[in-house]
Scaffold this motif. Sequence first.
Motif, mmCIF file in Angstrom:
data_model
loop_
_atom_site.group_PDB
_atom_site.id
_atom_site.type_symbol
_atom_site.label_atom_id
_atom_site.label_comp_id
_atom_site.label_asym_id
_atom_site.label_seq_id
_atom_site.Cartn_x
_atom_site.Cartn_y
_atom_site.Cartn_z
ATOM 1 N N UNK A 62 71.059 1.717 -20.295
ATOM 2 C CA UNK A 62 71.496 0.355 -20.601
ATOM 3 C C UNK A 62 73.003 0.411 -20.800
ATOM 4 N N UNK A 63 73.753 -0.296 -19.967
ATOM 5 C CA UNK A 63 75.215 -0.213 -19.998
ATOM 6 C C UNK A 63 75.863 -1.528 -20.419
ATOM 7 N N UNK A 92 75.697 -4.449 -24.046
ATOM 8 C CA UNK A 92 75.929 -4.478 -25.484
ATOM 9 C C UNK A 92 75.002 -3.505 -26.194
ATOM 10 N N UNK A 93 75.547 -2.724 -27.125
ATOM 11 C CA UNK A 93 74.819 -1.648 -27.799
ATOM 12 C C UNK A 93 74.139 -0.762 -26.757
ATOM 13 N N UNK A 94 74.956 -0.182 -25.911
ATOM 14 C CA UNK A 94 74.469 0.599 -24.775
ATOM 15 C C UNK A 94 73.823 1.905 -25.239
ATOM 16 N N UNK A 95 73.035 2.478 -24.348
ATOM 17 C CA UNK A 95 72.366 3.727 -24.693
ATOM 18 C C UNK A 95 71.555 4.248 -23.534
ATOM 19 N N UNK A 96 70.829 5.341 -23.784
ATOM 20 C CA UNK A 96 70.074 5.992 -22.713
ATOM 21 C C UNK A 96 68.770 6.546 -23.260
ATOM 22 N N UNK A 128 68.621 -5.405 -26.841
ATOM 23 C CA UNK A 128 68.912 -4.759 -25.555
ATOM 24 C C UNK A 128 68.909 -3.241 -25.579
ATOM 25 N N UNK A 129 69.055 -2.610 -26.765
ATOM 26 C CA UNK A 129 68.991 -1.149 -26.773
ATOM 27 C C UNK A 129 67.620 -0.621 -26.359
ATOM 28 N N UNK A 130 66.599 -1.506 -26.343
ATOM 29 C CA UNK A 130 65.255 -1.066 -25.944
ATOM 30 C C UNK A 130 65.057 -1.037 -24.436
ATOM 31 N N UNK A 131 65.941 -1.666 -23.678
ATOM 32 C CA UNK A 131 65.634 -1.814 -22.252
ATOM 33 C C UNK A 131 65.849 -0.537 -21.447
#
Length: 570
Positions: A10-11, A13-17, A331-334
């Motif tokens: 997820x790139x 808001x509040x991005x992550x992997x 959105x960090x869950x997507x």
Amino acid sequence: MNNKIILGIHDGHNCGASISIGPKIIASVSEERLTRKKNDVGFPEKAILEVLKISGVTSSQLSYVAYASLFMHSKNHLQDIYEWYNVGESDQKRDNNISNDYKKQIFKVRRDERIESVKRLLGIEEQKIRFVEHHVAHLAAAYYLSPFKKKPILGITCDGAGDGLSATVNICDNNKIKRICEISRHSSIGKIYSRVTYLMGLRPWQDEYKVMGLAPYADKTKVTEQSKKLFNLLNIDHDEIAFKLQTGLSTNYCYEYLKKSFENVRFDVIAGAVQYFTEQMLVKWIKNCINRTKIRDVVCGGGVFMNVKSNMLLGEISSVNSIFFMPTSSDESISMGACLYLYYSENNINNNGESAIENLYLGAEFDKKCEENELKNNNVTEFSEVIETNNTNKYILEILKNDGIIGLCRGKMEWGARALGNRSIITDPSNFNKINILNSQIKSRDFWMPFAPAIIDDDTKYIFDNKKKICTRFMASAFKIKEEQKSIFSSASHPKDGTIRPQTVSEKSNKNFYDLLKKYKKSSGRSGVLNTSFNLHGEPIVYSPKDAINVFKRSGLKSLALNNFILKKK
């Protein structure tokens, strides 16, 4: 079983992997934990490398890389939110003239940039890179990680917007997702809530929970009256499953309308109005969706379902048989959803619950050597007593019994917005004065915000009613606390409306934390503790011993527990 290894990214808001192996999420980390920038945005390079490290996977072993969202704005655009958030009707008219060709060109430019970013970082072939639509990723996380098994499920998503949509209605059955309704980004409950957050001088996409916490303090008669201004903007017909704009004004451009409408209205009444509006819209929507589909088991994903008070009311709907809210459904869950959707869509596998989550401890765990290095690097012995031990619970219990407050940085870091006992600050839940101490010396939270409890799973029936057995392991819904328990959890419940946002802890979900709670109950008679995230206000939850010691030094926190050490300030 097909054990394909998938990296989800997820790139935004509040991005992550995230990393999945087969149907299981093995690791998931938000970029903010590593950069120490709250809700960091953009390409999550550090998080990608971290989840690969945690899972022991090399880039050459990846079957696919799955980007969550077909389109994602650039980092600069996401950082400049205050430049474009306060738009109004004239801006809507201007933007309506933007050609579709220009939009397609921007889409292609961003897609190519995103492909190049991951190719450059991992050296992966382009044919392995996939894109999963935003709301599909939201729903995939909620559906595949839910405890529900072989039966039709009503799948609901609702957020600000993603890939042009703000909400969807779906039927999920046998791992297949069939969308039956989609709602445009122009008719968005989430956009209204975030713009009210901005109007109140708070940070949109971050402080919405503060609006929710403030809402119960408002006069109910005034709230009902002021909420009409929101229903005049967006509403839902008595038997429809889509929200309907009441004028030509898009919710994407509603800030000027809100500013004018709520000028000179008390701040608590504004908070109450948008919370009441959101609750009523969601309850009516879910009822209509159940009436339309005749499906009474529901899963929910998307940032609007971070609103635990609305979730409480959804769980109380008589036509709802069971309901599951994706933990930290924003959105960090997507990145998780992108992994799981790609896995299940490419494999004909019956959903027997094999993806369902038991816990969210998906980050790194730090060994004794790392802790020793950080103690030395920070000269901790100059300001703190350091006790080495293989039984930290013994010392934590002693501190709790002496009415103390202690930070915990032990075991694997929990993923998501809520601390679940491994990166938590805990204390006695019955001492109301603890709220002032936590706020003034450690957390610096807004005075009206409540704290939450961590409770022994076996004892929940004595503390709150949960007849529908809604999942309570992840602080995803509120519940009304029983009258006789209010004094016991006075510092860990909402003082105005008597609700709690509980984390229930079982031996299976977190043995170390569970053992601590059991021993605390034996010594105090209380079935839980106040549990708040281990961070300073406006900063991410701590990740490493380095972060924990940093917060320990800078705050009024007097005790800290690592895996192998107890720290007590001199």
